[in-house]
Design a protein around this motif. Structure first.
Motif, PDB file in Angstrom:
ATOM      1  N   PHE A  92      37.543  30.544  23.344  1.00  0.00           N
ATOM      2  CA  PHE A  92      38.741  30.043  24.006  1.00  0.00           C
ATOM      3  C   PHE A  92      39.688  31.219  24.227  1.00  0.00           C
ATOM      4  O   PHE A  92      39.838  32.076  23.348  1.00  0.00           O
ATOM      5  N   GLU A  93      40.289  31.271  25.437  1.00  0.00           N
ATOM      6  CA  GLU A  93      41.170  32.370  25.809  1.00  0.00           C
ATOM      7  C   GLU A  93      40.496  33.722  25.528  1.00  0.00           C
ATOM      8  O   GLU A  93      41.016  34.603  24.853  1.00  0.00           O
ATOM      9  N   ILE A  94      39.321  33.863  26.096  1.00  0.00           N
ATOM     10  CA  ILE A  94      38.492  35.044  25.880  1.00  0.00           C
ATOM     11  C   ILE A  94      39.010  36.207  26.724  1.00  0.00           C
ATOM     12  O   ILE A  94      39.292  36.045  27.920  1.00  0.00           O
ATOM     13  N   ALA A  95      39.115  37.372  26.136  1.00  0.00           N
ATOM     14  CA  ALA A  95      39.495  38.574  26.885  1.00  0.00           C
ATOM     15  C   ALA A  95      38.317  39.015  27.751  1.00  0.00           C
ATOM     16  O   ALA A  95      37.158  38.920  27.332  1.00  0.00           O
ATOM     17  N   PRO A  96      38.593  39.495  28.969  1.00  0.00           N
ATOM     18  CA  PRO A  96      37.492  39.927  29.837  1.00  0.00           C
ATOM     19  C   PRO A  96      36.560  40.928  29.174  1.00  0.00           C
ATOM     20  O   PRO A  96      35.339  40.887  29.390  1.00  0.00           O
ATOM     21  N   VAL A  97      37.093  41.828  28.338  1.00  0.00           N
ATOM     22  CA  VAL A  97      36.252  42.852  27.711  1.00  0.00           C
ATOM     23  C   VAL A  97      35.311  42.245  26.669  1.00  0.00           C
ATOM     24  O   VAL A  97      34.338  42.890  26.271  1.00  0.00           O
ATOM     25  N   ASP A 101      30.040  38.866  25.474  1.00  0.00           N
ATOM     26  CA  ASP A 101      29.542  38.506  24.142  1.00  0.00           C
ATOM     27  C   ASP A 101      29.184  37.030  24.060  1.00  0.00           C
ATOM     28  O   ASP A 101      28.462  36.620  23.146  1.00  0.00           O
ATOM     29  N   HIS A 102      29.693  36.239  24.990  1.00  0.00           N
ATOM     30  CA  HIS A 102      29.485  34.795  24.966  1.00  0.00           C
ATOM     31  C   HIS A 102      28.340  34.351  25.874  1.00  0.00           C
ATOM     32  O   HIS A 102      28.046  33.157  25.952  1.00  0.00           O
ATOM     33  N   VAL A 103      27.699  35.297  26.536  1.00  0.00           N
ATOM     34  CA  VAL A 103      26.619  34.972  27.472  1.00  0.00           C
ATOM     35  C   VAL A 103      25.284  34.942  26.744  1.00  0.00           C
ATOM     36  O   VAL A 103      24.896  35.918  26.102  1.00  0.00           O
ATOM     37  N   PHE A 104      24.583  33.826  26.866  1.00  0.00           N
ATOM     38  CA  PHE A 104      23.220  33.731  26.336  1.00  0.00           C
ATOM     39  C   PHE A 104      22.218  34.314  27.333  1.00  0.00           C
ATOM     40  O   PHE A 104      21.288  35.026  26.956  1.00  0.00           O
ATOM     41  N   PRO A 179      32.443  38.426  33.952  1.00  0.00           N
ATOM     42  CA  PRO A 179      33.454  38.498  32.886  1.00  0.00           C
ATOM     43  C   PRO A 179      34.783  37.872  33.283  1.00  0.00           C
ATOM     44  O   PRO A 179      35.427  37.193  32.471  1.00  0.00           O
ATOM     45  N   ASP A 180      35.194  38.079  34.543  1.00  0.00           N
ATOM     46  CA  ASP A 180      36.450  37.488  35.005  1.00  0.00           C
ATOM     47  C   ASP A 180      36.378  35.961  34.997  1.00  0.00           C
ATOM     48  O   ASP A 180      37.339  35.285  34.617  1.00  0.00           O
ATOM     49  N   LEU A 185      38.033  30.828  33.012  1.00  0.00           N
ATOM     50  CA  LEU A 185      37.654  29.453  32.682  1.00  0.00           C
ATOM     51  C   LEU A 185      38.034  29.103  31.250  1.00  0.00           C
ATOM     52  O   LEU A 185      38.413  27.958  30.948  1.00  0.00           O
ATOM     53  N   SER A 186      37.966  30.087  30.361  1.00  0.00           N
ATOM     54  CA  SER A 186      38.278  29.831  28.955  1.00  0.00           C
ATOM     55  C   SER A 186      39.776  29.666  28.697  1.00  0.00           C
ATOM     56  O   SER A 186      40.182  29.361  27.574  1.00  0.00           O
TER      57      SER A 186
END
Length: 230
Positions: A92-97, A101-104, A179-180, A185-186
């Motif tokens: 949630f509220e993920i930084a673009p950088v 890390d959240h991609v499977f 990433p954007d 979305l988060s």
């Protein structure tokens, strides 16, 4: 726990390339007008202030290789070839950088659209649900794990219908990068493992009819295939 009145269909799980594992699907998010040339062919421009989204229910998902009937209620069913991002970790509220890390993994997908219903909804400033969210409206090929993909760059994304290429661009043409998109979305959703993001379609969308065979690809990913029946 009380007895359920009836059983719902099982959650569709997507094959993962090279393994027996399956990726269960929780939600489907779709990005609109994320290629400038496609936005122009739709009579508008890409949104560069912020991405915009619509959703499809998991019940709309169908695996690549299927034969599906022409969608009911439309006389103008369109193909839209897309890169699909599979989320594998909550955020949630993920930084673009930190977004990647959240991609499977990644997959080829088709966002099938009842264009006449979508256009009618646009004209009346109504939601797009009937034009976008229906049975067999989200097609997906097997997912390739992120570590096995060569990284997002300028891979070709294309779609042919009956052997004729209709869509043909590269992922470098995306207005909003992966990433954007994840970061944006988060802001609005607590992303979860099992979420899919259809990242938008290149120019060249168009109608299909019964008897058509669709074949789409992105360099480095398993292709997506679909047959339209009567």
């Amino acid at each position: 726990m009380p007895d359920l009145l009836f059983n719902l269909p099982a959650i569709l799980a997507v094959p993962v390339r090279g393994t027996d594992a399956r990726f269960p699907v929780y939600r489907i998010f779709c990005v609109g007008r994320n290629y400038e040339a496609h936005a122009q062919e739709m009579g508008t421009t890409a949104d560069r202030e912020a991405p915009f989204y619509f959703t499809k229910s998991p019940a709309a998902l169908t695996l690549s290789g299927a034969s599906v009937p022409y969608a009911p209620g439309t006389a103008d069913l369109h193909h839209e070839m897309e890169l699909v991002v599979a989320i594998g970790a909550p955020g949630f509220e993920i930084a673009p950088v930190r977004a990647m890390d959240h991609v499977f993994g990644y997959a080829c997908g088709l966002d099938m659209t009842r264009r006449d219903l979508q256009n009618a909804a646009k004209d009346k400033r109504r939601p797009w649900d009937t034009g976008k969210d229906f049975e067999n409206a989200a097609i997906i090929a097997p997912i390739t794990r992120a570590a096995e993909f060569c990284g997002l760059a300028d891979q070709r994304i294309w779609l042919s219908v009956n052997g004729e290429v209709r869509q043909d661009q590269t992922l470098a043409d995306l207005v909003w990068s992966v990433p954007d998109l994840i970061a944006d979305l988060s802001k609005y959703y607590h992303l979860q493992a099992g979420d899919l993001i259809y990242t938008g379609t290149p120019a060249g969308v168009g109608p299909v009819v019964p008897g058509d065979s669709l074949h789409g690809g992105i360099d480095g990913l398993d292709p997506v295939e679909l047959a339209i029946t009567a």
